[in-house]
Design a protein around this motif. Structure first.
Motif, short mmCIF file in Angstrom:
data_model
loop_
_atom_site.label_atom_id
_atom_site.label_comp_id
_atom_site.label_asym_id
_atom_site.label_seq_id
_atom_site.Cartn_x
_atom_site.Cartn_y
_atom_site.Cartn_z
N TYR A 111 0.84 -1.21 0.00
CA TYR A 111 0.00 0.00 0.00
C TYR A 111 0.87 1.25 0.00
CZ TYR A 111 -4.01 3.00 0.85
OH TYR A 111 -4.99 3.96 0.71
N ALA A 112 1.91 1.24 0.84
CA ALA A 112 2.81 2.39 0.88
C ALA A 112 3.51 2.58 -0.46
CB ALA A 112 3.83 2.20 2.00
N ASN A 113 3.82 1.47 -1.13
CA ASN A 113 4.52 1.54 -2.42
C ASN A 113 3.65 2.15 -3.50
OD1 ASN A 113 6.81 0.72 -4.22
ND2 ASN A 113 5.23 -0.54 -5.13
N PHE A 114 2.36 1.80 -3.52
CA PHE A 114 1.50 2.21 -4.63
C PHE A 114 0.69 3.48 -4.35
CE2 PHE A 114 1.92 -2.37 -5.69
CZ PHE A 114 2.37 -2.23 -6.98
N TYR A 115 0.42 3.79 -3.09
CA TYR A 115 -0.55 4.85 -2.80
C TYR A 115 0.00 5.99 -1.95
CZ TYR A 115 -3.74 1.34 -4.60
OH TYR A 115 -4.36 0.41 -5.40
N THR A 116 1.32 6.07 -1.80
CA THR A 116 1.89 7.22 -1.10
C THR A 116 2.83 7.98 -2.03
OG1 THR A 116 3.74 5.88 -0.22
CG2 THR A 116 1.78 6.12 1.18
N LEU A 118 4.92 12.24 -2.13
CA LEU A 118 5.28 13.40 -1.31
C LEU A 118 4.08 14.29 -1.01
CD1 LEU A 118 8.68 14.44 -2.97
CD2 LEU A 118 8.32 13.26 -0.78
N LYS A 119 3.12 14.35 -1.93
CA LYS A 119 1.96 15.22 -1.74
C LYS A 119 0.70 14.44 -1.34
CE LYS A 119 3.65 18.55 -5.16
NZ LYS A 119 3.35 19.27 -6.44
N CYS A 120 0.83 13.11 -1.14
CA CYS A 120 -0.34 12.27 -0.84
C CYS A 120 -0.48 12.11 0.67
CB CYS A 120 -0.22 10.91 -1.52
SG CYS A 120 0.09 11.00 -3.29
N LEU A 121 -0.99 13.15 1.35
CA LEU A 121 -1.10 13.11 2.82
C LEU A 121 -2.02 11.99 3.28
CD1 LEU A 121 -0.56 14.29 5.61
CD2 LEU A 121 -2.46 15.90 5.21
N TYR A 122 -3.16 11.85 2.60
CA TYR A 122 -4.12 10.82 3.03
C TYR A 122 -3.53 9.42 2.85
CZ TYR A 122 -8.77 9.07 4.12
OH TYR A 122 -9.83 8.47 4.73
N GLY A 123 -2.76 9.22 1.79
CA GLY A 123 -2.11 7.93 1.58
C GLY A 123 -1.12 7.62 2.70
N TRP A 124 -0.43 8.66 3.19
CA TRP A 124 0.50 8.46 4.31
C TRP A 124 -0.25 8.09 5.58
CZ3 TRP A 124 5.48 7.68 4.12
CH2 TRP A 124 6.21 8.15 3.05
N ILE A 125 -1.41 8.70 5.81
CA ILE A 125 -2.20 8.39 7.01
C ILE A 125 -2.63 6.93 7.00
CG2 ILE A 125 -4.37 8.86 8.22
CD1 ILE A 125 -4.11 11.77 7.27
N VAL A 126 -3.14 6.46 5.85
CA VAL A 126 -3.56 5.06 5.74
C VAL A 126 -2.36 4.13 5.93
CG1 VAL A 126 -4.59 3.32 4.23
CG2 VAL A 126 -5.47 5.65 4.21
N SER A 127 -1.22 4.49 5.35
CA SER A 127 -0.03 3.65 5.46
C SER A 127 0.45 3.56 6.91
CB SER A 127 1.10 4.21 4.58
OG SER A 127 0.76 4.11 3.21
#
Length: 297
Positions: A111-116, A118-127
């Motif tokens: 998930y971190a590889n595909f959905y995060t 530098l500008k993807c704050l929500y992706g970082w929260i999920v990760s």
């Protein structure tokens, strides 16, 4: 009267014990359920995806807490006393914790590889929640195997968990399959992947359910040996054919980013093919040499 008395005595032990939720194990289970559910809904709220990696992540964050909840309810009411006749409950729970750790760790990484970004704050929260979820499952394995010194009879022991890893890698191959439909040689590779895959869960389930294993009309250890030989041959075939017919005249594109592109996913299929070939080959060798509790026929 003896049988009836034994049944009454067994039923009397199945009592509601909420104090089990306050133990270290109960606290870990509550944390696992809470973090998995939060991660599931955070990912769902972010928006759906047609990609199989996202679907696999959502399945993991649903399946693992459901299994944890079932185990928690059974232990809270001491219902495991009814299951001891057909399975080793301690082995099953530790094995499920190990399997859930394998799934949640892999999902957190993918998930971190595909959905995060530098500008993807929500992706970082999920990760972050995904890695916390993986952490609490890992803590349960550490507690069971190293602090409580639990000895598994199959699923939590090396032979059973080895089969779980083979099944897990097979799943990773299937969720990564792409770009093979117009090439007959690659379709044969998919067939090679498909033959061992449904048999692995049956072998695992049969070894867990001791009563079922005793009712089989054939020797399960002989069947497993034949299965391993066939699986090694199939994966040797796929390990040769997939790289040749997938990557011949198909070099990595110059615009393929480090974390994601179709070529990279196709390469992951080749990588996991070699991983599973190594796992099946070592499984066969351990079985032949009768070492690490692998049973030789």
């Amino acid at each position: 009267m003896g049988l009836i008395g034994s049944i009454k005595d067994t039923v009397s032990k199945a009592v509601f014990t909420p104090s089990s939720l306050l133990s270290g194990r109960g606290g870990l289970h509550m944390a696992q359920i809470l973090l998995s559910v939060v991660t599931f809904f955070l990912s769902a709220f972010r928006g759906g995806s047609s990609h199989t990696y996202w679907n696999y992540a959502m399945f993991t964050w649903a399946f693992c807490p459901i299994m944890t909840l079932i185990i928690t309810i059974i232990e809270m009411f001491h219902l495991e006393i009814f299951l001891k006749a057909c399975l080793d409950w301690s082995d099953f729970t530790t094995g499920m914790a190990m399997s859930s750790t394998l799934m949640t760790v892999s999902v957190a990484i993918t998930y971190a590889n595909f959905y995060t970004c530098l500008k993807c704050l929500y992706g970082w929260i999920v990760s972050i929640f995904a890695f916390l979820c993986a952490l609490v499952y890992t803590l349960e394995v550490v507690k069971d195997k190293f602090l409580d010194k639990k000895k598994g009879s199959y699923l939590a022991a090396l032979p059973g968990f080895w089969k779980v890893m083979e099944a897990f890698v097979s799943c990773m191959i299937f969720i990564s399959l792409t770009g093979y439909r117009d090439k007959p040689a690659l379709i044969l590779c998919v067939v090679a992947y498909s033959i061992p895959f449904p048999i692995l869960p049956l072998i695992i389930a049969t070894n867990i359910l001791k009563k079922l294993k005793m009712c089989l009309p054939f020797n399960l250890d002989q069947f497993v040996f034949i299965f391993l030989v066939i699986s090694v041959v199939l994966y040797i075939f796929a390990a040769i054919m997939w790289p040749i017919f997938m990557f011949r005249d198909n070099p990595r594109p110059s615009d393929c980013p480090p974390s994601f592109c179709i070529w990279a996913i196709q390469f992951m299929v080749a990588f996991f093919t070699y991983v599973n070939l190594i796992l099946f080959t070592l499984d066969l060798i351990f079985t032949l040499l009768n070492i690490f509790n692998f049973k030789r026929t």
